[in-house]
Each structure stands twice: as structure tokens, then as C-alpha cells.
Design a protein around this motif. Structure first.
Motif, PDB file in Angstrom:
ATOM      1  N   LEU A   1       0.892  -1.259   0.002  1.00 47.73           N
ATOM      2  CA  LEU A   1      -0.208  -0.017  -0.127  1.00 47.73           C
ATOM      3  C   LEU A   1       0.847   1.318  -0.080  1.00 47.73           C
ATOM      4  CD1 LEU A   1      -2.949  -0.792   2.162  1.00 47.73           C
ATOM      5  CD2 LEU A   1      -2.547  -1.325  -0.351  1.00 47.73           C
ATOM      6  N   PRO A   2       1.944   1.385   0.895  1.00 49.54           N
ATOM      7  CA  PRO A   2       2.873   2.437   0.799  1.00 49.54           C
ATOM      8  C   PRO A   2       3.460   2.744  -0.518  1.00 49.54           C
ATOM      9  CG  PRO A   2       3.664   1.147   2.365  1.00 49.54           C
ATOM     10  CD  PRO A   2       2.033   0.725   2.205  1.00 49.54           C
ATOM     11  N   ILE A   3       3.736   1.513  -1.142  1.00 46.55           N
ATOM     12  CA  ILE A   3       4.372   1.396  -2.458  1.00 46.55           C
ATOM     13  C   ILE A   3       3.404   2.129  -3.684  1.00 46.55           C
ATOM     14  CG2 ILE A   3       5.310  -0.044  -4.079  1.00 46.55           C
ATOM     15  CD1 ILE A   3       6.206  -1.895  -2.211  1.00 46.55           C
ATOM     16  N   VAL A   4       2.396   1.573  -3.522  1.00 46.98           N
ATOM     17  CA  VAL A   4       1.101   2.287  -4.598  1.00 46.98           C
ATOM     18  C   VAL A   4       1.281   3.848  -4.185  1.00 46.98           C
ATOM     19  CG1 VAL A   4      -0.866   2.170  -5.185  1.00 46.98           C
ATOM     20  CG2 VAL A   4       0.284  -0.081  -4.923  1.00 46.98           C
ATOM     21  N   PHE A   5       1.046   4.062  -2.993  1.00 43.67           N
ATOM     22  CA  PHE A   5       0.887   5.320  -2.590  1.00 43.67           C
ATOM     23  C   PHE A   5       1.980   6.326  -2.961  1.00 43.67           C
ATOM     24  CE2 PHE A   5       1.319   8.944   0.701  1.00 43.67           C
ATOM     25  CZ  PHE A   5       0.036   9.233   0.788  1.00 43.67           C
TER      26      PHE A   5
ATOM     27  N   ASN B   1       3.587  10.958  -9.201  1.00 43.72           N
ATOM     28  CA  ASN B   1       2.774  11.124 -10.467  1.00 43.72           C
ATOM     29  C   ASN B   1       1.733  12.264 -10.166  1.00 43.72           C
ATOM     30  OD1 ASN B   1       3.945   9.328 -12.538  1.00 43.72           O
ATOM     31  ND2 ASN B   1       3.965   8.333 -10.765  1.00 43.72           N
ATOM     32  N   LYS B   2       1.425  12.688  -9.131  1.00 47.54           N
ATOM     33  CA  LYS B   2       0.332  13.501  -8.906  1.00 47.54           C
ATOM     34  C   LYS B   2      -1.045  13.175  -9.087  1.00 47.54           C
ATOM     35  CE  LYS B   2       3.644  17.556  -9.672  1.00 47.54           C
ATOM     36  NZ  LYS B   2       4.000  18.564 -10.495  1.00 47.54           N
ATOM     37  N   LYS B   3      -1.255  11.921  -8.535  1.00 45.43           N
ATOM     38  CA  LYS B   3      -2.303  11.427  -8.873  1.00 45.43           C
ATOM     39  C   LYS B   3      -2.986  10.650  -7.435  1.00 45.43           C
ATOM     40  CE  LYS B   3      -1.498   9.665 -13.523  1.00 45.43           C
ATOM     41  NZ  LYS B   3      -1.573   8.345 -14.421  1.00 45.43           N
ATOM     42  N   LEU B   4      -2.729  11.290  -6.598  1.00 52.88           N
ATOM     43  CA  LEU B   4      -2.807  10.524  -5.246  1.00 52.88           C
ATOM     44  C   LEU B   4      -4.403  11.051  -4.872  1.00 52.88           C
ATOM     45  CD1 LEU B   4      -2.056   8.976  -2.695  1.00 52.88           C
ATOM     46  CD2 LEU B   4      -1.285  11.014  -1.594  1.00 52.88           C
ATOM     47  N   LYS B   5      -4.761  12.285  -5.042  1.00 55.55           N
ATOM     48  CA  LYS B   5      -5.931  12.790  -4.631  1.00 55.55           C
ATOM     49  C   LYS B   5      -7.136  11.998  -5.010  1.00 55.55           C
ATOM     50  CE  LYS B   5      -8.896  16.911  -3.916  1.00 55.55           C
ATOM     51  NZ  LYS B   5      -8.669  18.450  -4.102  1.00 55.55           N
ATOM     52  N   LYS B   6      -7.252  11.795  -6.456  1.00 54.46           N
ATOM     53  CA  LYS B   6      -8.197  10.951  -6.908  1.00 54.46           C
ATOM     54  C   LYS B   6      -8.483   9.458  -6.782  1.00 54.46           C
ATOM     55  CE  LYS B   6      -6.433  10.343 -11.604  1.00 54.46           C
ATOM     56  NZ  LYS B   6      -6.601  10.329 -13.124  1.00 54.46           N
ATOM     57  N   ASN B   7      -7.082   8.783  -6.082  1.00 54.35           N
ATOM     58  CA  ASN B   7      -7.148   7.530  -6.007  1.00 54.35           C
ATOM     59  C   ASN B   7      -7.109   7.229  -4.472  1.00 54.35           C
ATOM     60  OD1 ASN B   7      -6.578   5.959  -8.754  1.00 54.35           O
ATOM     61  ND2 ASN B   7      -5.342   7.820  -8.970  1.00 54.35           N
TER      62      ASN B   7
END
Length: 298
Positions: free
Chosen positions: A67-71, A77-83
């Protein structure tokens, strides 16, 4: 990209760590498979990826580190908020399983194990961790050859590390052949880590390299500190970032075909010998059980 995939596949099948464990009926290979597919689909923003990550956690708790790896990938890649919301899916898997543990066994196993082990560093774990990383992940002489091609200074690194390791194990009373193997394996592992850090700097901290190095070090630190014991099969989550980083480093080094030929050939031969030995030694447990049953039971 095609060459990267082929090179990665060749290094995978030639690794004694993967080859031998792939022939055993253990949870580590399925956990690795679910983790890889889960990470791949999650960073591709496919819903199935989060379910696979949840299933990986159910197979072995250590997969929660995915999970922290995917985080990190989404953050870079600045895609954290929507995922961010999707991280709840594997967490729900873990909560549901923990509730089942509490109801059936009266305790939450992941908490009990973590609290009983705690943070612990020491040569009793670090020596086998480095020995396995440098000895059975990738053919160690290939690692040394690659390091010497990548930067000549690693020749001196190897001489110093090898000498220190030999002296250390000699003082502990190990034989000359054991000192030789420990020296080569541990030196290879330490140099491999240095190469990863140097490559990170040389690529100006590209997102993809930062992600792979973070992936590697997160699992490495877990095994070096939290993991109760060190075994080759436990270290398999380290393998994907190691392979992918090596393949990327090979793009900057000449004579890639020589590296691959030596590594794959030597790795497969070594894997076959180790797999045979593993089968023979594992079979001894069945023989001992049969002997005890026939001689010490009514």
C-alpha cells in the motif's frame, strides 16, 4: 520496452531464489503473484488491482507494505487525490480478516506478531539478509561484473568489503570456503545497494527510479527490522524492484548480452542443483516422521 520485458523474464527464471521456491507449495509465490498484479493494475487505475492487493494481504500480512508502495507511485505522479479512496479496499480486507481472527481465535494475529517481534536490528538478521540478497537473487559474480563495468571504484569497494567479511567470519571460526562465499555474497549485496543509490542520483531522481528504489528499500528495511526471521522465500517481495532496477542499469552498460548469457546460464545451473538439494533435504523430514511413527508410536 520489449527488451526490458525479455531481460526481466530471463533474470527471473534464472534466479535460484525464485526458481527453487516456485517448486515448493508455500504461500510466498502466490502472495508475490497477487502483489505484482495488484500493484500493476492499481497504478494503471484499474479497480481489480485493489482487490488483488487485498487478496495478497489475506495470503500473507507482509503484503500490506504494497500500500505505501502504490501510495508513493500516485504521489510521485500527482494522482494521489483521486485514487486515495481506493486504499480503503485492501484495508477493509485486512479489517475483516482481523475481526475473523478475534472471533475465532480470541486475538488479532497481525498485532500479536508485530508486538511480540517489534523493531530489532542485529547481525543475526542482517547477515542472512545480505547473504541471500547477494547470493541467490542474481548470480553474484554477475553483480560484481556489472558493478565494475558501471563504476571502476566498485573494484576497491569489493576488495575492502570482501577482506572485512573474510576477517569477520574467520574470527568466528568458519572454514575458508565458507569465508569465501560469505565474502562474495555480502560484498555483492552491499555493492548492489550502492549501485541503486548511485543510479538514482545519475538519473536525476526520475519518478520511475525513485519509485523502484523506494519499493526496494521499504521491503529491505522491513526485513532488516520488523521481520522475526530471515528466509529466502520471505524475501521474494524484494525481487521485482531488484530485477527492474538491474534491467534499467543495464541500459547504461555495454556488453548486456554477455551479462545476460552468463547470468542466465549460471543461474539456471545453480538453481537446478539447489532445487535438487532442497528436494532431498526436505524429503528427510518425511523420512524422520516415518521413522518416529514406526519406532515410537503404539
Amino acid at each position: 520496452i520489449k527488451n526490458r520485458s525479455v531481460f526481466s523474464a530471463l533474470l527471473l527464471i534464472a534466479s535460484p531464489a525464485f526458481f527453487v521456491n516456485a517448486t515448493d507449495v508455500m504461500l510466498d509465490i502466490p502472495m508475490l503473484a497477487f502483489s505484482l498484479w495488484g500493484i500493476y493494475f492499481a497504478i494503471k487505475e484499474k479497480a481489480i488491482g485493489w482487490i488483488l492487493l487485498g487478496l495478497a494481504v489475506l495470503i500473507k500480512f507482509v503484503a500490506i507494505i504494497n500500500l505505501p508502495i502504490v501510495f508513493a507511485w500516485f504521489l510521485l505522479n500527482k494522482k494521489l487525490k483521486k485514487n486515495l479512496i481506493f486504499f480503503l479496499i485492501p484495508i477493509i480486507f485486512l479489517i475483516a480478516w482481523s475481526m475473523h481472527n478475534k472471533l475465532v481465535y480470541g486475538e488479532i494475529q497481525i498485532l500479536k506478531k508485530s508486538l511480540s517481534v517489534g523493531l530489532f536490528f542485529g547481525i543475526v538478521k542482517e547477515i542472512p539478509l545480505l547473504t541471500y540478497l547477494g547470493g541467490v537473487f542474481i548470480f553474484p559474480l554477475s553483480i560484481l561484473w556489472l558493478s565494475f563495468k558501471y563504476n571502476k571504484i566498485y573494484i576497491w569497494f569489493f576488495i575492502i568489503l570482501f577482506s572485512v567479511a573474510n576477517l569477520f567470519f574467520n574470527l568466528l571460526g568458519y572454514s575458508n570456503i565458507q569465508n569465501l562465499f560469505f565474502g562474495v555474497f555480502i560484498s555483492s549485496a552491499v555493492i548492489l545497494i550502492f549501485i541503486f543509490v548511485e543510479h538514482l542520483k545519475k538519473t536525476n531522481f526520475q519518478n520511475e527510479i525513485v519509485f523502484l528504489v523506494f519499493w526496494f528499500f521499504l521491503y529491505f528495511l522491513f526485513f532488516a527490522s520488523v521481520s522475526a526471521i530471515i528466509a529466502v522465500r520471505y524475501l521474494l517481495p524484494l525481487f521485482p524492484p531488484v530485477i527492474m532496477l538491474l534491467v534499467k542499469i543495464l541500459e547504461k552498460v555495454s556488453a548486456r548480452k554477455v551479462f545476460l548469457t552468463i547470468t542466465v546460464t549460471a543461474g539456471i545451473i545453480l538453481s537446478l542443483f539447489i532445487a535438487h538439494s532442497d528436494y532431498i533435504l526436505a524429503n528427510s523430514y518425511r523420512e524422520i516422521a516415518a521413522y518416529l511413527k514406526s519406532n515410537y508410536t503404539g
